[in-house]
Design a protein around this motif. Structure first.
Motif, PDB file in Angstrom:
ATOM      1  N   LEU A 148       0.434  -2.713  12.508  1.00 29.77           N
ATOM      2  CA  LEU A 148      -0.589  -2.880  13.550  1.00 29.77           C
ATOM      3  C   LEU A 148       0.002  -2.733  14.941  1.00 29.77           C
ATOM      4  O   LEU A 148      -0.703  -2.339  15.883  1.00 29.77           O
ATOM      5  CB  LEU A 148      -1.254  -4.250  13.398  1.00 29.77           C
ATOM      6  N   ASP A 193       0.625  -6.929   2.367  1.00 26.52           N
ATOM      7  CA  ASP A 193       1.802  -7.486   3.035  1.00 26.52           C
ATOM      8  C   ASP A 193       2.644  -6.387   3.667  1.00 26.52           C
ATOM      9  O   ASP A 193       3.159  -6.559   4.772  1.00 26.52           O
ATOM     10  CB  ASP A 193       2.662  -8.256   2.028  1.00 26.52           C
ATOM     11  N   ARG A 194       2.799  -5.267   2.946  1.00 29.19           N
ATOM     12  CA  ARG A 194       3.640  -4.178   3.426  1.00 29.19           C
ATOM     13  C   ARG A 194       2.980  -2.842   3.137  1.00 29.19           C
ATOM     14  O   ARG A 194       2.087  -2.746   2.283  1.00 29.19           O
ATOM     15  CB  ARG A 194       5.018  -4.216   2.763  1.00 29.19           C
ATOM     16  N   HIS A 195       3.475  -1.808   3.836  1.00 28.43           N
ATOM     17  CA  HIS A 195       2.905  -0.473   3.721  1.00 28.43           C
ATOM     18  C   HIS A 195       4.014   0.569   3.624  1.00 28.43           C
ATOM     19  O   HIS A 195       5.051   0.441   4.286  1.00 28.43           O
ATOM     20  CB  HIS A 195       2.014  -0.165   4.926  1.00 28.43           C
ATOM     21  N   SER A 223       5.975  -4.063   7.498  1.00 26.70           N
ATOM     22  CA  SER A 223       4.991  -5.115   7.275  1.00 26.70           C
ATOM     23  C   SER A 223       3.678  -4.788   7.969  1.00 26.70           C
ATOM     24  O   SER A 223       3.607  -3.888   8.836  1.00 26.70           O
ATOM     25  CB  SER A 223       5.524  -6.446   7.805  1.00 26.70           C
ATOM     26  N   THR A 224       2.632  -5.541   7.616  1.00 24.69           N
ATOM     27  CA  THR A 224       1.340  -5.349   8.290  1.00 24.69           C
ATOM     28  C   THR A 224       1.433  -5.606   9.790  1.00 24.69           C
ATOM     29  O   THR A 224       0.908  -4.803  10.583  1.00 24.69           O
ATOM     30  CB  THR A 224       0.261  -6.228   7.637  1.00 24.69           C
ATOM     31  N   THR A 250      -5.041  -3.215   5.709  1.00 22.64           N
ATOM     32  CA  THR A 250      -4.220  -4.060   6.588  1.00 22.64           C
ATOM     33  C   THR A 250      -4.666  -5.517   6.545  1.00 22.64           C
ATOM     34  O   THR A 250      -3.874  -6.413   6.834  1.00 22.64           O
ATOM     35  CB  THR A 250      -4.244  -3.552   8.034  1.00 22.64           C
ATOM     36  N   ARG A 251      -5.914  -5.766   6.176  1.00 23.09           N
ATOM     37  CA  ARG A 251      -6.353  -7.159   5.998  1.00 23.09           C
ATOM     38  C   ARG A 251      -5.839  -7.742   4.690  1.00 23.09           C
ATOM     39  O   ARG A 251      -5.719  -8.964   4.561  1.00 23.09           O
ATOM     40  CB  ARG A 251      -7.889  -7.238   6.040  1.00 23.09           C
ATOM     41  N   THR A 278       0.835  -1.198   0.000  1.00 30.97           N
ATOM     42  CA  THR A 278       0.000   0.000   0.000  1.00 30.97           C
ATOM     43  C   THR A 278       0.872   1.250   0.000  1.00 30.97           C
ATOM     44  O   THR A 278       1.997   1.246   0.490  1.00 30.97           O
ATOM     45  CB  THR A 278      -0.923   0.066   1.220  1.00 30.97           C
TER      46      THR A 278
END
Length: 233
Positions: free
Chosen positions: A221, A201-203, A216-217, A197-198, A31
């Motif tokens: 979180l 894999d990465r942001h 990573s997710t 986030t569901r 994302t």
């Protein structure tokens, strides 16, 4: 697969990107997050050659595409679902889908008209309708289908569910989840952080044209202050 290194870009004298770097690997969902005006769409436009960079490098599978014309970026394997959908209003659904269709490699195409209609049954029902006769949600489905019909290595979605009704949004997220399960690489921009986030894999988080966080997710979180500081209005 996609590598963006130290990308800098501007509109005239107004610089928007100040060294953006990100990567998307094969089969990965990444994302691009940030509030409005932070440089997300500018990053996409620069990757696709719609805006020429001042500095930095864009490559796909090691091929340098920095500042390349949009058709060359598409030929290299990037498929764009642009903000605002931008479908062809006076073509039918079927014509929209086949207008830019292409196969890659010697084998049969992964994405065909039949597979798009399987992914989006609503488009099959409306296949003879003109683009301007579709709802906003149907137009977004069509924009995704059109990008997939280029059989891309990577699908990029700018504002995947913006302005759509809740039920249609769920249809789009279900579609993206299915694409992920099938191994499609995806770079996605959207404001629905919980849904992202569901899925992802990465942001990569942007603030005023700079990457301020990437991870990573599970890391995202576990770091709620990132959302509070950089994503909440």
């Amino acid at each position: 697969m996609l590598s963006v290194e130290n990308l800098r870009a501007a509109y005239g004298e107004s610089q928007v990107l100040f060294g953006v770097s990100l990567d998307v690997n094969e089969g990965e969902v990444v994302t691009l997050l940030g509030r409005n005006g932070m440089g997300k769409t500018t990053t996409v436009n620069t990757v696709f050659g719609l805006l020429k960079p001042r500095d930095g490098r864009v490559s796909v599978d090691g091929i340098d595409l920095t500042g390349a014309e949009p058709h060359r970026v598409a030929e290299a394997g990037l498929g764009l679902v642009p903000e605002g959908r931008q479908i062809f209003p006076t073509l039918t659904v079927t014509e929209n889908l086949i207008a830019t269709a292409r196969a890659r490699g010697p084998g049969p195409a992964k994405w065909t008209l039949e597979r798009i209609f399987d992914l989006f049954p609503r488009l099959k029902e409306r296949r003879r309708n003109m683009g301007n006769q579709l709802s906003g949600g149907e137009q977004q489905m069509l924009a995704i289908g059109r990008a997939l019909m280029t059989n891309p290595k990577l699908v990029v979605l700018d504002e995947a569910t913006e302005g759509l009704a809740p039920l249609i949004r769920q249809d789009i997220w279900s579609c993206l989840s299915r694409l992920k399960d099938e191994g499609e690489a995806i770079l996605v921009i959207d404001k629905n952080v919980d849904a992202l986030t569901r899925l992802a894999d990465r942001h990569v988080v942007l603030e005023r044209g700079n990457v301020v966080w990437t991870g990573s997710t599970p890391d995202f979180l576990a770091t709620p202050e990132i959302k509070e500081r950089f994503l909440q209005v």
